[in-house]
Scaffold this active site. Structure first.
Site, short mmCIF file in Angstrom:
data_model
loop_
_atom_site.label_atom_id
_atom_site.label_comp_id
_atom_site.label_asym_id
_atom_site.label_seq_id
_atom_site.Cartn_x
_atom_site.Cartn_y
_atom_site.Cartn_z
N CYS A 2 -7.63 9.98 -1.67
CA CYS A 2 -7.34 11.39 -1.46
C CYS A 2 -8.20 11.86 -0.31
O CYS A 2 -9.14 11.18 0.07
CB CYS A 2 -7.71 12.21 -2.69
SG CYS A 2 -6.67 11.87 -4.13
N GLY A 28 -3.50 10.68 1.82
CA GLY A 28 -2.66 11.00 0.66
C GLY A 28 -1.44 11.78 1.09
O GLY A 28 -1.56 12.76 1.83
N ASN A 102 -12.02 13.44 -4.58
CA ASN A 102 -11.62 12.12 -4.07
C ASN A 102 -12.45 11.11 -4.83
O ASN A 102 -13.68 11.16 -4.76
CB ASN A 102 -11.88 12.04 -2.56
CG ASN A 102 -11.60 10.66 -1.96
OD1 ASN A 102 -12.13 10.32 -0.92
ND2 ASN A 102 -10.76 9.85 -2.61
N GLY A 103 -11.77 10.21 -5.55
CA GLY A 103 -12.51 9.21 -6.32
C GLY A 103 -11.82 8.95 -7.64
O GLY A 103 -10.67 9.34 -7.82
N TYR A 242 -9.32 -0.56 6.16
CA TYR A 242 -7.96 -0.05 6.18
C TYR A 242 -7.83 1.47 6.08
O TYR A 242 -7.03 2.07 6.77
CB TYR A 242 -7.16 -0.67 5.03
CG TYR A 242 -5.81 -0.01 4.76
CD1 TYR A 242 -4.73 -0.24 5.61
CD2 TYR A 242 -5.62 0.84 3.67
CE1 TYR A 242 -3.50 0.36 5.38
CE2 TYR A 242 -4.39 1.45 3.44
CZ TYR A 242 -3.34 1.21 4.29
OH TYR A 242 -2.12 1.80 4.07
P1 AMP Z 1 1.51 -6.06 0.46
O1 AMP Z 1 2.93 -6.17 0.80
O2 AMP Z 1 1.33 -5.55 -0.96
O3 AMP Z 1 0.73 -7.33 0.69
O4 AMP Z 1 0.90 -4.92 1.40
C1 AMP Z 1 -0.02 -5.20 2.39
C2 AMP Z 1 -0.04 -4.05 3.38
O5 AMP Z 1 -0.37 -2.83 2.75
C3 AMP Z 1 -1.09 -4.30 4.45
O6 AMP Z 1 -0.40 -4.29 5.68
C4 AMP Z 1 -2.03 -3.13 4.40
O7 AMP Z 1 -2.12 -2.50 5.67
C5 AMP Z 1 -1.44 -2.16 3.42
N1 AMP Z 1 -2.40 -1.79 2.37
C6 AMP Z 1 -3.51 -2.40 1.97
N2 AMP Z 1 -4.10 -1.76 0.94
C7 AMP Z 1 -3.32 -0.71 0.67
C8 AMP Z 1 -3.38 0.35 -0.28
N3 AMP Z 1 -4.37 0.43 -1.17
N4 AMP Z 1 -2.38 1.26 -0.27
C9 AMP Z 1 -1.38 1.21 0.62
N5 AMP Z 1 -1.27 0.24 1.55
C10 AMP Z 1 -2.22 -0.70 1.58
#
Ligand code: AMP
Length: 448
Positions: A2, A28, A102-103, A242
């Site tokens: 968030c 978010g 946030n948390g 990220y």
């Molecule tokens: P996946 O298809 O589940 O392996 O998604 C990986 C992708 O999601 C990567 O390209 C990351 O940039 C992105 N990503 C990593 N962590 C998160 C997260 N917590 N929420 C949304 N996107 C994420």
């Protein structure tokens, strides 16, 4: 996951909060809300949706006063419902109060069960409501004392902003899991999850709110205290990998520079015989630039991201639903045809995105695809506010790197080491960051 923003002492408090939330939109996209105070009472407006869709001149006009807090939400605890949208605002024995969080509290289930048994009625299923109940039940003499007494009963991650008629209070948990920074705009104080929100409104960045710090801002000025038992810091390393925006300065480091360093380190640890380095945009771009610089290979654009894929997108008929990633990313044939390609992304969670990207690159003519990930394998869920699926769904929790490479159909796959990651954020001894999502070394008990 968030974003929070707050301002005290500015005639355009709600307009500036709107802009601040805009800059934090990446944190978010489910709901957005603002509560403002004119010194006498609080006013609130929140809706499901993006900041720019939720607010307009008329809704902002209903939020008068010189102080405000705002929130953008991506649910980690509680479902995606308007009842869970923040800031939460209540009337209670001391007047009105509102909160933006946030948390994620790891002892929320136990606290909620106890409170419900004692007769508390819940209006939402978010852990933030529990904080309000604990404050309302506290016997402390002042608002600040009640906040401290309430938070001492919680375990977990919180960067919190509270707004009452006359005060803005900011608190960061003793580990400092989630970020929170302090800035100044003329005579006003500003608080935000990330410095990028300060930049947008041209506020001066003063400093981080420290782990375990509480800051109280009122007409008398700003007071800082450290009311909680001291813990080792546990700033979230995944914010650097990220989550935070690349132009943000996080925990004193440029996120962009850190991501570039991760890419350079990755080039050292996981070299590849290739012709070109490309990024998975936008999250993989800085690390891909770093990988290119570290490896001496040319950097080019092999994937383009559409900026028009919103949450309001209506799923087309079943027959073309599997397009998924294609709606977001498209391949540039001219860059890829007959090339040995290194494609850099920040992380793999379930593996489905990488699998689709490799196929897309090969369909566009790439001869070989070497996937490089600028973080270690994600093997443990986050309980401190990042939305991750259960351990069973994390592909790296149950598969070796070779197995993952086969699943995503890459010619090779390489991850960064945990040592390489900690070195890039200036924490080689692993003493100031939380990297539990990569190591399983959680900093709190998980069931309290
Ligand atoms: P996946 O298809 O589940 O392996 O998604 C990986 C992708 O999601 C990567 O390209 C990351 O940039 C992105 N990503 C990593 N962590 C998160 C997260 N917590 N929420 C949304 N996107 C994420």
């Amino acid at each position: 996951m968030c974003g929070v923003f707050g301002i005290f002492g500015h005639e355009e408090a709600s307009n500036l909060t709107y802009l601040g939330l805009h800059a934090l939109q990446h944190r978010g996209q489910e709901s957005a809300g603002i509560v403002s105070s004119d010194g006498i009472s609080l006013k609130s407006y929140k809706q499901m949706g993006l900041v720019a869709d939720v607010f307009n001149a008329s809704t902002l006009g209903q939020l008068p006063g010189r102080s405000a807090i705002g929130h953008v939400r991506y649910s980690t605890a509680g479902s995606s419902l308007l009842a869970n949208a923040q800031p939460l605002m209540v009337a209670w024995s001391m007047g009105q109060m509102s909160v933006a969080h946030n948390g994620n509290l790891v002892n929320h289930d136990a606290l909620k069960a106890r409170l419900e048994q004692e007769g508390t009625i819940y209006q939402s299923d978010s852990d933030t409501e529990t904080i309000l109940h604990l404050i309302a039940r506290s016997r402390g003499a002042t608002f600040e004392e009640r906040v401290v007494e309430a938070l001492k009963q919680t375990v977990g991650a919180y960067s919190l902003l509270f707004l009452t008629e006359k005060k803005l209070v900011a608190v960061r948990d003793p580990f400092g899991f989630r970020p929170l920074v302090l800035g100044r705009l003329k005579n006003a104080y500003v608080l935000a999850s990330e410095t990028t929100a300060l930049d947008l409104i041209e506020a001066e960045y003063l400093r981080e709110i420290e782990p375990g710090e509480m800051v109280v801002i009122d007409e008398q000025g700003l007071k800082s205290t450290f009311p909680f038992e001291k813990k080792r810091p546990g700033r979230c390393i995944f914010e650097h990998v990220y989550f935070a925006r690349s132009d943000t300065e996080l925990y004193g480091l440029s996120v962009f520079e850190t991501r570039k360093k991760l890419g350079m380190q990755l080039a050292k640890e996981q070299p590849a015989h290739a012709d070109v380095v490309i990024a998975v945009p936008d999250s993989g771009v800085p690390a891909a630039i770093g990988y290119a610089q570290g490896s001496g290979l040319p950097y080019d654009m092999g994937l383009i991201r559409s900026h028009y894929v919103g949450r309001t997108f209506i799923e087309p008929q079943q027959s073309i639903r599997h397009f998924g990633v294609k709606l977001k990313l498209s391949a540039v044939r001219a860059t890829l045809k007959d090339k040995r390609v290194v494609v850099v992304d920040d992380s793999i969670v379930r593996g489905t995105t990488s699998r689709k990207i490799v196929k897309m690159l090969k369909d566009a003519g790439a001869r070989e695809v070497h996937v490089r990930i600028a973080s270690p394998p994600t093997t443990w869920p986050c309980y401190y506010g990042i939305d991750t699926p259960s351990r069973q769904e994390l592909i790296a929790a149950s598969h070796s790197v070779d197995e993952i490479a086969r699943y995503i159909t890459a010619d090779s796959l390489g991850y960064l080491t945990l040592d390489g990651l900690h070195a890039a954020v200036g924490d080689p001894e692993r003493k100031t960051f939380c990297s539990a999502c990569f190591s399983g070394a959680y900093l709190t008990p998980l069931k309290v």
